[in-house]
Design a protein around this motif. Structure first.
Motif, PDB file in Angstrom:
ATOM      1  N   LYS A 139     -11.414 -21.425 -22.013  1.00 27.17           N
ATOM      2  CA  LYS A 139     -12.114 -22.572 -22.582  1.00 27.17           C
ATOM      3  C   LYS A 139     -13.590 -22.547 -22.201  1.00 27.17           C
ATOM      4  CE  LYS A 139      -7.997 -25.512 -22.316  1.00 27.17           C
ATOM      5  NZ  LYS A 139      -7.397 -26.734 -21.720  1.00 27.17           N
ATOM      6  N   VAL A 140     -14.431 -22.903 -23.149  1.00 24.93           N
ATOM      7  CA  VAL A 140     -15.854 -23.092 -22.870  1.00 24.93           C
ATOM      8  C   VAL A 140     -16.038 -24.505 -22.332  1.00 24.93           C
ATOM      9  CG1 VAL A 140     -18.181 -23.119 -23.850  1.00 24.93           C
ATOM     10  CG2 VAL A 140     -16.482 -21.499 -24.715  1.00 24.93           C
ATOM     11  N   VAL A 141     -16.718 -24.627 -21.194  1.00 27.72           N
ATOM     12  CA  VAL A 141     -16.886 -25.934 -20.549  1.00 27.72           C
ATOM     13  C   VAL A 141     -18.367 -26.202 -20.296  1.00 27.72           C
ATOM     14  CG1 VAL A 141     -14.604 -25.932 -19.482  1.00 27.72           C
ATOM     15  CG2 VAL A 141     -16.531 -24.946 -18.244  1.00 27.72           C
ATOM     16  N   SER A 142     -18.724 -27.460 -20.349  1.00 32.12           N
ATOM     17  CA  SER A 142     -20.096 -27.866 -20.059  1.00 32.12           C
ATOM     18  C   SER A 142     -20.349 -27.801 -18.557  1.00 32.12           C
ATOM     19  CB  SER A 142     -20.343 -29.291 -20.554  1.00 32.12           C
ATOM     20  OG  SER A 142     -19.583 -30.208 -19.771  1.00 32.12           O
ATOM     21  N   ARG A 143     -21.596 -27.969 -18.201  1.00 36.52           N
ATOM     22  CA  ARG A 143     -21.979 -27.987 -16.793  1.00 36.52           C
ATOM     23  C   ARG A 143     -21.173 -29.034 -16.019  1.00 36.52           C
ATOM     24  NH1 ARG A 143     -26.853 -27.753 -13.487  1.00 36.52           N
ATOM     25  NH2 ARG A 143     -27.120 -29.714 -12.350  1.00 36.52           N
ATOM     26  N   GLU A 144     -21.096 -30.258 -16.568  1.00 37.98           N
ATOM     27  CA  GLU A 144     -20.385 -31.332 -15.877  1.00 37.98           C
ATOM     28  C   GLU A 144     -18.883 -31.075 -15.837  1.00 37.98           C
ATOM     29  OE1 GLU A 144     -21.604 -33.714 -14.006  1.00 37.98           O
ATOM     30  OE2 GLU A 144     -23.545 -32.801 -14.431  1.00 37.98           O
ATOM     31  N   GLU A 145     -18.339 -30.501 -16.895  1.00 43.69           N
ATOM     32  CA  GLU A 145     -16.909 -30.149 -16.893  1.00 43.69           C
ATOM     33  C   GLU A 145     -16.625 -29.080 -15.843  1.00 43.69           C
ATOM     34  OE1 GLU A 145     -15.463 -30.889 -21.498  1.00 43.69           O
ATOM     35  OE2 GLU A 145     -16.701 -29.142 -21.041  1.00 43.69           O
ATOM     36  N   LEU A 146     -17.543 -28.130 -15.694  1.00 42.99           N
ATOM     37  CA  LEU A 146     -17.378 -27.102 -14.676  1.00 42.99           C
ATOM     38  C   LEU A 146     -17.382 -27.718 -13.286  1.00 42.99           C
ATOM     39  CD1 LEU A 146     -17.238 -23.997 -14.083  1.00 42.99           C
ATOM     40  CD2 LEU A 146     -19.706 -24.113 -13.772  1.00 42.99           C
ATOM     41  N   PHE A 147     -18.283 -28.665 -13.040  1.00 42.09           N
ATOM     42  CA  PHE A 147     -18.357 -29.316 -11.727  1.00 42.09           C
ATOM     43  C   PHE A 147     -17.108 -30.152 -11.452  1.00 42.09           C
ATOM     44  CE2 PHE A 147     -23.288 -29.325 -12.007  1.00 42.09           C
ATOM     45  CZ  PHE A 147     -23.300 -27.997 -11.623  1.00 42.09           C
ATOM     46  N   ALA A 148     -16.497 -30.697 -12.510  1.00 39.95           N
ATOM     47  CA  ALA A 148     -15.244 -31.441 -12.323  1.00 39.95           C
ATOM     48  C   ALA A 148     -14.109 -30.489 -11.942  1.00 39.95           C
ATOM     49  CB  ALA A 148     -14.893 -32.198 -13.608  1.00 39.95           C
ATOM     50  N   ILE A 149     -14.133 -29.276 -12.502  1.00 35.44           N
ATOM     51  CA  ILE A 149     -13.118 -28.266 -12.170  1.00 35.44           C
ATOM     52  C   ILE A 149     -13.314 -27.754 -10.749  1.00 35.44           C
ATOM     53  CG2 ILE A 149     -12.335 -25.919 -12.715  1.00 35.44           C
ATOM     54  CD1 ILE A 149     -13.052 -26.617 -15.681  1.00 35.44           C
ATOM     55  N   GLU A 150     -14.570 -27.494 -10.369  1.00 42.54           N
ATOM     56  CA  GLU A 150     -14.880 -27.001  -9.030  1.00 42.54           C
ATOM     57  C   GLU A 150     -16.164 -27.672  -8.522  1.00 42.54           C
ATOM     58  OE1 GLU A 150     -14.883 -26.409  -5.845  1.00 42.54           O
ATOM     59  OE2 GLU A 150     -13.276 -25.031  -6.424  1.00 42.54           O
ATOM     60  N   PRO A 151     -16.020 -28.772  -7.763  1.00 43.31           N
ATOM     61  CA  PRO A 151     -17.189 -29.526  -7.287  1.00 43.31           C
ATOM     62  C   PRO A 151     -18.091 -28.750  -6.317  1.00 43.31           C
ATOM     63  CG  PRO A 151     -15.163 -30.819  -7.102  1.00 43.31           C
ATOM     64  CD  PRO A 151     -14.757 -29.415  -7.406  1.00 43.31           C
TER      65      PRO A 151
END
Length: 443
Positions: free
Chosen positions: A165-177
């Motif tokens: 999946k392509v994820v935004s910057r904020e989605e990436l930070f939610a996956i790995e803070p």
């Protein structure tokens, strides 16, 4: 049936395990004192079924020229007076087009999916603990153009059943803070089904279980020569490093799983495969702030390094140097590449790891290994034209990802069965447009 397995890395040990499961009498030979002390020792720790793109793509030639004089380049080709290196390089360039890329991706995904299932089966059957984390793999980008290219790559992978999946910057930070303090990230991709774990620990524990099942190990033995007679393998000559004693080992089948050293060994008997060493580096850092360290295994696109958490340590690995069989760490080039790993982690995860260099009082555990690379990145798994001689080598940076499945497939082939995946096994032709199972069934 008696089978010799030459090499005790993840590929060789997986092969031995699956052969023993199928009732074969197995002997494993390795020059080291234990299993997994060479290429499987300190790799990136990723089971990256979904991040298996070949190095050869249409952008690679331009990048290779640009990177040729950079000591910290992700992929470095340093020309040598070595015909095998030049042959490999020319074959690599021939794969740098979209059609070859997709064709190679399809096979690598098929082998990866088969192998991941095989790994899960082995873990379920044995209960081996190896710092396994089933948190997926993320890939982050710091350049908008590279991020756009990453989205295109994700579409290619999705075509072959990979849920990247392509994820935004904020989605990436939610996956790995853990990466919130690195402001340069513009976005990423993520695959939840991938995982990470220590390949050395897994391989050594599986070797112990192999021994308990009756597999015999000849550690500390150099493989000196393959002997043939009448077009078939006759014996393998090995020498005990401690005593100098030479033995001739005879078996029904011999599997060459010696990583980068498989190619020169096989050339002794006229089997010439384009497997060439790609020198890779890793550093293992102690965590200073475990609560701030990532649990999700990650790829940093800018410098092409991977990072995986292994208990109270962080493993960082990457860069490929195609320049021969030198596995030392004391050259200026090697020191620069190791230093890059430490500096990058300090930049991405400031203060999280003890990244001090040895001269600064740190203990970063730098390591290098020779990845057995093919121009396509597809390994050779199958039978050679020498009767009774098999090959299981050429896995490049995906030895850990493809290890369990490659061992299982090898054992199936030797046992006269068909591995259930769409993969071009060496020595088994698959007519165009027919499934491998259908092609072989007509033999």
């Amino acid at each position: 049936m008696k089978t010799l397995v030459l090499g005790a890395g993840i590929i060789g040990i997986s092969t031995a395990w699956h052969l023993a499961e199928r009732g074969h009498e197995v002997i494993v030979v390795d020059r080291q004192r234990d299993a997994a002390l060479e290429t499987s020792f300190a790799n990136a720790a990723q089971i990256s079924v979904s991040y298996c793109e070949p190095w050869a793509n249409r952008h690679a030639p331009a990048k290779l020229v640009k990177w040729m004089f950079r000591n910290d380049a992700p992929l470095l080709f340093r020309p040598q007076l070595d015909w095998q290196q030049w042959r490999w390089g020319l074959q690599f360039l021939a794969q740098c087009n979209d059609a070859a890329f997709e064709r190679n991706v399809q096979q690598l995904v098929a082998l990866g999916a088969y192998s991941h299932a095989a790994l899960k089966d082995v873990v379920a059957a044995t209960g081996i603990d190896y710092n396994r984390l089933e948190r997926g793999i993320a890939h982050f980008y710091t350049d908008p153009k590279a991020f756009d290219d990453g989205a295109v790559a994700a579409e290619v992978m999705q075509k072959y059943g990979v849920d990247r999946k392509v994820v935004s910057r904020e989605e990436l930070f939610a996956i790995e803070p853990a990466f919130r303090n690195f402001d340069n990230i513009v976005g990423g991709t993520y695959t939840a089904s991938d995982e990470s774990g220590d390949a050395r620990v897994f391989t050594q524990k599986l070797a112990q279980l192999c021994a308990a099942r009756g597999v015999r190990f000849l550690f500390g033995h150099d493989v000196e020569r393959l002997e043939t007679a009448g077009g078939a393998i006759a014996a393998v000559r090995v020498r005990d490093r401690a005593t100098g004693l030479v033995q001739r080992l005879v078996a029904d089948d011999v599997v060459v799983a010696c990583g980068s050293y498989s190619a020169p060994l096989l050339r002794q008997v006229g089997v010439d495969l384009p497997i060439y060493p790609g020198k890779g580096y890793s550093a293992t850092f102690k965590l200073k702030k475990p609560a701030d360290a990532p649990f999700v295994s990650t790829i940093d696109d800018e410098v092409k390094v991977a990072m995986s958490r292994l208990g109270d340590e962080l493993r960082v690995a990457g860069t490929i140097e195609v320049s021969g069989y030198d596995a030392t760490l004391d050259s200026q080039l090697a020191q620069d590449r190791c230093r890059m790993l430490a500096q990058r982690i300090e930049k991405v995860l400031p203060g999280v790891c003890d990244t001090r260099l040895p001269e600064e009082g740190g203990d970063p555990k730098f390591w290098t290994g020779l990845r057995p690379a093919t121009p396509t990145n597809i390994p050779y798994i199958g039978r050679t034209r020498v009767g009774g001689l098999w090959v299981n080598a050429g896995h490049g940076t995906l030895g850990w990802t493809h290890g369990a499945g490659s061992g299982k497939a090898m054992a199936e082939l030797i046992s006269g069965r068909v591995p259930r995946m769409e993969f071009g096994f060496y020595g088994f032709e698959r007519p165009e447009g027919r499934r491998f199972e259908e092609a072989w069934a007509g033999r």
